[in-house]
Design a protein around this motif. Structure first.
Motif, mmCIF file in Angstrom:
data_model
loop_
_atom_site.group_PDB
_atom_site.id
_atom_site.type_symbol
_atom_site.label_atom_id
_atom_site.label_comp_id
_atom_site.label_asym_id
_atom_site.label_seq_id
_atom_site.Cartn_x
_atom_site.Cartn_y
_atom_site.Cartn_z
ATOM 1 N N LYS A 120 0.844 -1.190 0.000
ATOM 2 C CA LYS A 120 0.000 0.000 0.000
ATOM 3 C C LYS A 120 0.882 1.244 0.000
ATOM 4 N N SER A 121 0.597 2.168 -0.907
ATOM 5 C CA SER A 121 1.447 3.354 -1.056
ATOM 6 C C SER A 121 1.106 4.472 -0.080
ATOM 7 N N GLY A 122 -0.022 4.378 0.619
ATOM 8 C CA GLY A 122 -0.445 5.446 1.515
ATOM 9 C C GLY A 122 0.519 5.664 2.662
ATOM 10 N N ALA A 123 0.563 6.906 3.168
ATOM 11 C CA ALA A 123 1.445 7.249 4.277
ATOM 12 C C ALA A 123 0.731 7.181 5.619
ATOM 13 N N THR A 124 -0.566 6.888 5.607
ATOM 14 C CA THR A 124 -1.337 6.697 6.834
ATOM 15 C C THR A 124 -1.902 5.283 6.823
ATOM 16 N N PHE A 125 -1.563 4.497 7.827
ATOM 17 C CA PHE A 125 -1.962 3.090 7.840
ATOM 18 C C PHE A 125 -3.467 2.977 8.068
ATOM 19 N N ALA A 126 -4.135 2.189 7.213
ATOM 20 C CA ALA A 126 -5.582 1.987 7.305
ATOM 21 C C ALA A 126 -5.858 0.534 7.673
ATOM 22 N N GLY A 127 -6.766 0.339 8.621
ATOM 23 C CA GLY A 127 -7.072 -0.999 9.089
ATOM 24 C C GLY A 127 -7.621 -1.917 8.014
ATOM 25 N N ASP A 128 -8.369 -1.353 7.059
ATOM 26 C CA ASP A 128 -8.957 -2.216 6.028
ATOM 27 C C ASP A 128 -7.910 -2.776 5.062
ATOM 28 N N TRP A 129 -6.669 -2.298 5.149
ATOM 29 C CA TRP A 129 -5.606 -2.888 4.326
ATOM 30 C C TRP A 129 -5.384 -4.355 4.694
ATOM 31 N N GLU A 130 -5.746 -4.717 5.899
ATOM 32 C CA GLU A 130 -5.490 -6.073 6.378
ATOM 33 C C GLU A 130 -6.590 -7.064 6.005
ATOM 34 N N HIS A 131 -7.721 -6.577 5.475
ATOM 35 C CA HIS A 131 -8.865 -7.453 5.246
ATOM 36 C C HIS A 131 -8.558 -8.575 4.263
ATOM 37 N N GLY A 132 -7.950 -8.215 3.130
ATOM 38 C CA GLY A 132 -7.626 -9.239 2.140
ATOM 39 C C GLY A 132 -6.636 -10.256 2.669
ATOM 40 N N LEU A 133 -5.674 -9.777 3.465
ATOM 41 C CA LEU A 133 -4.684 -10.675 4.061
ATOM 42 C C LEU A 133 -5.337 -11.624 5.058
ATOM 43 N N ALA A 134 -6.293 -11.104 5.842
ATOM 44 C CA ALA A 134 -6.971 -11.943 6.824
ATOM 45 C C ALA A 134 -7.805 -13.018 6.124
ATOM 46 N N THR A 135 -8.492 -12.636 5.038
ATOM 47 C CA THR A 135 -9.283 -13.615 4.286
ATOM 48 C C THR A 135 -8.397 -14.691 3.688
ATOM 49 N N TRP A 136 -7.286 -14.276 3.135
ATOM 50 C CA TRP A 136 -6.351 -15.247 2.549
ATOM 51 C C TRP A 136 -5.830 -16.207 3.611
ATOM 52 N N ARG A 137 -5.507 -15.685 4.797
ATOM 53 C CA ARG A 137 -4.944 -16.549 5.837
ATOM 54 C C ARG A 137 -5.980 -17.545 6.342
ATOM 55 N N GLU A 138 -7.241 -17.130 6.376
ATOM 56 C CA GLU A 138 -8.297 -18.072 6.737
ATOM 57 C C GLU A 138 -8.411 -19.171 5.689
ATOM 58 N N THR A 139 -8.198 -18.808 4.434
ATOM 59 C CA THR A 139 -8.318 -19.770 3.342
ATOM 60 C C THR A 139 -7.207 -20.817 3.390
ATOM 61 N N VAL A 140 -5.971 -20.385 3.609
ATOM 62 C CA VAL A 140 -4.842 -21.330 3.594
ATOM 63 C C VAL A 140 -4.616 -21.976 4.959
ATOM 64 N N GLY A 141 -5.141 -21.344 6.012
ATOM 65 C CA GLY A 141 -4.958 -21.872 7.357
ATOM 66 C C GLY A 141 -3.767 -21.243 8.053
ATOM 67 N N GLY A 159 3.754 3.004 2.452
ATOM 68 C CA GLY A 159 4.486 4.224 2.150
ATOM 69 C C GLY A 159 4.830 5.064 3.355
ATOM 70 N N GLY A 160 4.547 4.588 4.564
ATOM 71 C CA GLY A 160 4.872 5.318 5.782
ATOM 72 C C GLY A 160 6.287 5.038 6.265
ATOM 73 N N ALA A 161 6.610 5.616 7.415
ATOM 74 C CA ALA A 161 7.977 5.528 7.937
ATOM 75 C C ALA A 161 8.114 4.551 9.093
ATOM 76 N N ASP A 162 6.990 4.079 9.668
ATOM 77 C CA ASP A 162 7.052 3.247 10.867
ATOM 78 C C ASP A 162 6.905 1.772 10.524
ATOM 79 N N SER A 163 7.560 0.937 11.326
ATOM 80 C CA SER A 163 7.425 -0.512 11.211
ATOM 81 C C SER A 163 7.044 -1.076 12.569
ATOM 82 N N GLY A 164 6.186 -2.108 12.578
ATOM 83 C CA GLY A 164 5.779 -2.732 13.828
ATOM 84 C C GLY A 164 4.517 -3.535 13.657
ATOM 85 N N PRO A 165 4.130 -4.316 14.678
ATOM 86 C CA PRO A 165 2.943 -5.168 14.586
ATOM 87 C C PRO A 165 1.655 -4.347 14.560
ATOM 88 N N ARG A 166 0.696 -4.848 13.794
ATOM 89 C CA ARG A 166 -0.652 -4.283 13.747
ATOM 90 C C ARG A 166 -1.639 -5.364 14.165
#
Length: 337
Positions: free
Chosen positions: A274-295, A307-314
């Motif tokens: 994601k190129s945005g500089a402000t982290f949005a929670g809905d960015w994780e939706h597709g990843l969560a669906t995929w992880r449910e699919t594969v287990g 595109g932001g400057a911070d790294s860490g768990p969400r």
């Protein structure tokens, strides 16, 4: 040819023209056979003729390293490096544009004319240069998208077999990269539609007519260029460490997508970009669906490169800043559900 008959022209090798002079490789073949411990490093941008000559003269005696432009990690140590993210996307990662600060508009115009068109002519019978240039520009306008050969061919004014041949040539010249979709059935990865990326965002930006990094702020393809840059940087890191396994992407029938899937071990890694500089929670939706699919047992905690400057768990992923892609392996240790 006798060993003493004709030693190689050192100046030609320094110009990267060794592959164009067959007697050079014959000379090296005899040298290598006479002294197994002797080592030579052959470099050159003339990929097609050099590889052809090597496979004919030095089969079984060489290892081939594919070197794409600089990684973001390498750029951090370059002086001067990119001013910011948009400057990086616009300027690209070729040393000529980054370190020597050549004007990208001049650099890529010369690059396309002297390298791409010359080398592409070695592997395809290119009659209409104008249509080929249009085809390359059309490819740039489709970065990050599923490849639609019928549309590409129609817009370029050529047949689908010609479009397929040209796309193969661009990939063979390390101009573009195709990423296949991931499926449980390995065979399906080879027949479903891949996505298209350029091996350098600067070249793609030049082909799109972006004349200045300031134009990227509101450009409709900024997100695609960012995704392109991240995908290719990950590929560069993998190649530089001897990992030639291809990355994949995932998309379900409802359009939910994971931009990149790395299949390197017992557990898959899903990556959102994601190129945005402000982290949005809905960015994780597709990843969560995929992880449910594969287990969860079959997958690592997903990563969002943004595109932001911070790294860490969400909440459902690990956020990784765009200029820290080299730290991607660190996000996997310790492994967590």
């Amino acid at each position: 040819m006798p060993l003493h008959a004709r030693p190689p022209d050192q100046a030609a090798w320094e110009r990267g023209e060794g592959g164009r002079r067959p007697y050079h490789l014959s000379y090296l073949q005899e040298r290598i056979d006479l002294a197994a411990a002797r080592r030579f490093v052959l470099t050159g941008s003339n990929n097609f003729s050099l590889l052809q000559a090597i496979t004919q003269s030095l089969a079984g005696r060489v290892g081939i390293a594919r070197l794409l432009p600089l990684t973001i990690q390498e750029m951090r140590s370059a002086r001067p490096g990119p001013a910011d993210l948009d400057d990086l996307l616009w300027r690209g990662s070729y040393p000529g544009c980054l370190v020597r600060r050549a004007d990208p508009r001049d650099f890529f115009a010369s690059y396309v004319e002297t390298y791409v068109e010359r080398d592409v002519r070695m592997i395809i019978n290119l009659h209409d240069l104008g249509r080929f240039r249009r085809f390359v520009s059309l490819c740039a306008s489709r970065i990050g998208q599923l490849i639609n050969l019928a549309s590409l061919a129609t817009d370029a004014g050529v047949s689908q077999p010609t479009a397929r041949s040209w796309l193969d040539a661009l990939e063979a010249s390390y101009l573009v990269l195709r990423v296949a979709p991931y499926h449980r059935n390995f065979g399906k990865r080879l027949v479903r539609t891949p996505k298209l990326y350029f091996c350098d965002t600067g070249l793609a930006a030049w082909l799109l007519g972006i004349a200045d990094p300031s134009q990227l702020a509101l450009h409709p393809l900024r997100g695609a260029l960012f995704e392109n840059g991240v995908v290719v940087d990950i590929v560069k890191h993998r190649w530089n460490h001897g990992n030639l396994r291809p990355p994949y992407f995932w998309r379900d029938s409802n359009g939910r997508e994971v931009d990149l899937i790395l299949d390197d071990g017992p557990r898959l890694l899903g990556i959102g970009i994601k190129s945005g500089a402000t982290f949005a929670g809905d960015w994780e939706h597709g990843l969560a669906t995929w992880r449910e699919t594969v287990g969860e047992r079959n997958s690592e905690r997903p990563v969002v490169i943004w595109g932001g400057a911070d790294s860490g768990p969400r909440s459902h992923s690990y956020a990784l800043a765009w200029d820290r892609i080299d730290r991607l392996p660190e996000t996997l240790a310790p492994r967590s559900a």
